[in-house]
Scaffold this active site. Structure first.
Site, mmCIF file in Angstrom:
data_model
loop_
_atom_site.group_PDB
_atom_site.id
_atom_site.type_symbol
_atom_site.label_atom_id
_atom_site.label_comp_id
_atom_site.label_asym_id
_atom_site.label_seq_id
_atom_site.Cartn_x
_atom_site.Cartn_y
_atom_site.Cartn_z
ATOM 1 N N HIS A 123 -8.707 -4.641 -0.180
ATOM 2 C CA HIS A 123 -7.404 -4.046 0.128
ATOM 3 C C HIS A 123 -6.843 -4.579 1.445
ATOM 4 O O HIS A 123 -5.621 -4.597 1.627
ATOM 5 C CB HIS A 123 -7.510 -2.522 0.182
ATOM 6 C CG HIS A 123 -6.188 -1.825 0.296
ATOM 7 N ND1 HIS A 123 -5.253 -1.823 -0.717
ATOM 8 C CD2 HIS A 123 -5.632 -1.122 1.313
ATOM 9 C CE1 HIS A 123 -4.188 -1.146 -0.335
ATOM 10 N NE2 HIS A 123 -4.381 -0.710 0.897
ATOM 11 N N SER B 34 0.826 -1.194 0.000
ATOM 12 C CA SER B 34 0.000 0.000 0.000
ATOM 13 C C SER B 34 0.875 1.264 0.000
ATOM 14 O O SER B 34 1.675 1.455 -0.919
ATOM 15 C CB SER B 34 -0.965 -0.041 1.191
ATOM 16 O OG SER B 34 -1.968 0.926 1.077
ATOM 17 N N ASP C 125 -9.429 -3.602 -6.209
ATOM 18 C CA ASP C 125 -8.777 -2.846 -5.143
ATOM 19 C C ASP C 125 -8.537 -1.440 -5.682
ATOM 20 O O ASP C 125 -7.686 -1.238 -6.556
ATOM 21 C CB ASP C 125 -7.450 -3.509 -4.750
ATOM 22 C CG ASP C 125 -6.723 -2.755 -3.639
ATOM 23 O OD1 ASP C 125 -7.148 -1.632 -3.285
ATOM 24 O OD2 ASP C 125 -5.727 -3.299 -3.121
#
Length: 326
Positions: free
Chosen positions: A290, A169, A259
């Site tokens: 996610h 991320s 996502d």
């Protein structure tokens, strides 16, 4: 015109001037507050240092690891004071499912597994009162500086050690940006010492820039989708110039379909794409993908994203050279 009429006109004219002055003052104040908002929210990361020269010794200290693994956690999964060798800021941090298996498989002399401690936050820019979080720009800059720091320090101490970078991320954006600079010949370590770069849910994912693992994904990273968008503390920087350069063939990306961080609609802000982008937004609504990479399966053998990344990293480490010790 009577005296009373002239007085009334003068009063109106005076009141109008006062209102104009007040409006101008309020406008200047508003502009100043907006400017201050942008400044406090932070800017993009500073330029990355250039690598040292090509001259290297024939051996290095016995205290040096053969491989330096650098792990960058995602948003809310780290802190600036976390222990890089035993992270505990977030016991559920996704990257622990990569770093811990590596620590269990290899002794520190073979692979030093370092989890970058940084603020790892993403404040809501319109929260009132402020939510107390650092902005994305500030957090990203801090993570970039901390990642560069460990790479620069380790290479200065151990000029023959190899490197492996991985992140999730916001951490994938940071690790990917550092890797991009290394691949362009302007990073903290030479490109030939990097074994591989593994990114999960990269917000700057460009499908053509690296090898994609798992199911086909039609979208791009959110920062490409919203390229050019700037609000206080959040700057969408678009694709990485030159992709990963010399590291392109050593970089892998994992992104789960739908996502919104890594599978956002391309050029979402272009007027012609608004309808299609709006339809994609319906996919993201109440979609927790996610947060599910520890169970997201990427191959026919049932391997999850984190299992795949840990095995990939382990194979790279096992095949890495063993520098001579002085």
């Amino acid at each position: 015109m009577t005296w009373t009429g002239r007085e009334t006109r003068k009063k109106k004219s005076s009141l109008l001037r006062k209102l104009v002055v007040l409006a101008a003052f309020l406008l200047v104040l508003l502009l100043a507050l907006i400017a201050l908002w942008y400044l406090l929210a932070g800017r993009l990361p500073e330029p990355i240092p250039s690598p040292p020269g090509p001259d290297r010794p024939d051996s290095q200290s016995a205290n040096c690891p053969d491989v330096q693994v650098v792990v960058v956690p995602g948003t809310w999964e780290s802190s600036a004071v976390d222990d890089p060798y035993s992270p505990s800021a977030n016991p559920a941090s996704l990257m622990l499912n990569v770093s811990r298996p590596l620590q269990q498989q290899f002794p520190p002399s073979r692979a030093d597994v370092y989890t970058v401690p940084y603020v790892a936050q993403f404040s809501n820019p319109i929260a009132f009162p402020p939510d107390g979080q650092q902005s994305y720009n500030n957090s990203r800059a801090a993570g970039m500086a901390a990642t560069n720091d460990i790479l620069v320090r380790r290479h200065a101490e151990c000029p023959l050690s190899s490197f492996l970078l991985t992140g999730f991320s916001q951490g994938a954006v940071i690790a990917g940006d550092v890797a991009s600079s290394i691949g362009a010949g302007d990073g903290p370590v030479p490109a030939d010492l990097v074994l591989g770069v593994g990114l999960i849910a990269d917000g700057r994912r460009d499908p053509a820039a690296a090898t994609n693992i798992g199911a086909p994904v039609v979208g791009v990273g959110a920062e490409l989708s919203l390229a050019g968008l700037q609000i206080p503390g959040i700057t969408m920087t678009g694709p990485r110039p030159g992709g990963f350069g010399d590291l392109a063939d050593r970089t892998v990306e994992i992104c789960a379909p739908s996502d919104g961080i890594c599978d956002a609609p391309a050029r979402a802000m272009a007027p012609g794409n608004w309808i299609g982008s709006a339809m994609r937004l319906l996919e993201y609504n109440n979609n927790p993908v996610h947060a599910l990479y520890n169970s997201y399966v990427v191959d026919e053998n049932g391997t999850t994203a984190t299992q795949w990344m840990a095995r990939w990293a382990a194979e790279k480490i096992a095949a890495a050279p063993t520098p001579a010790h002085s």
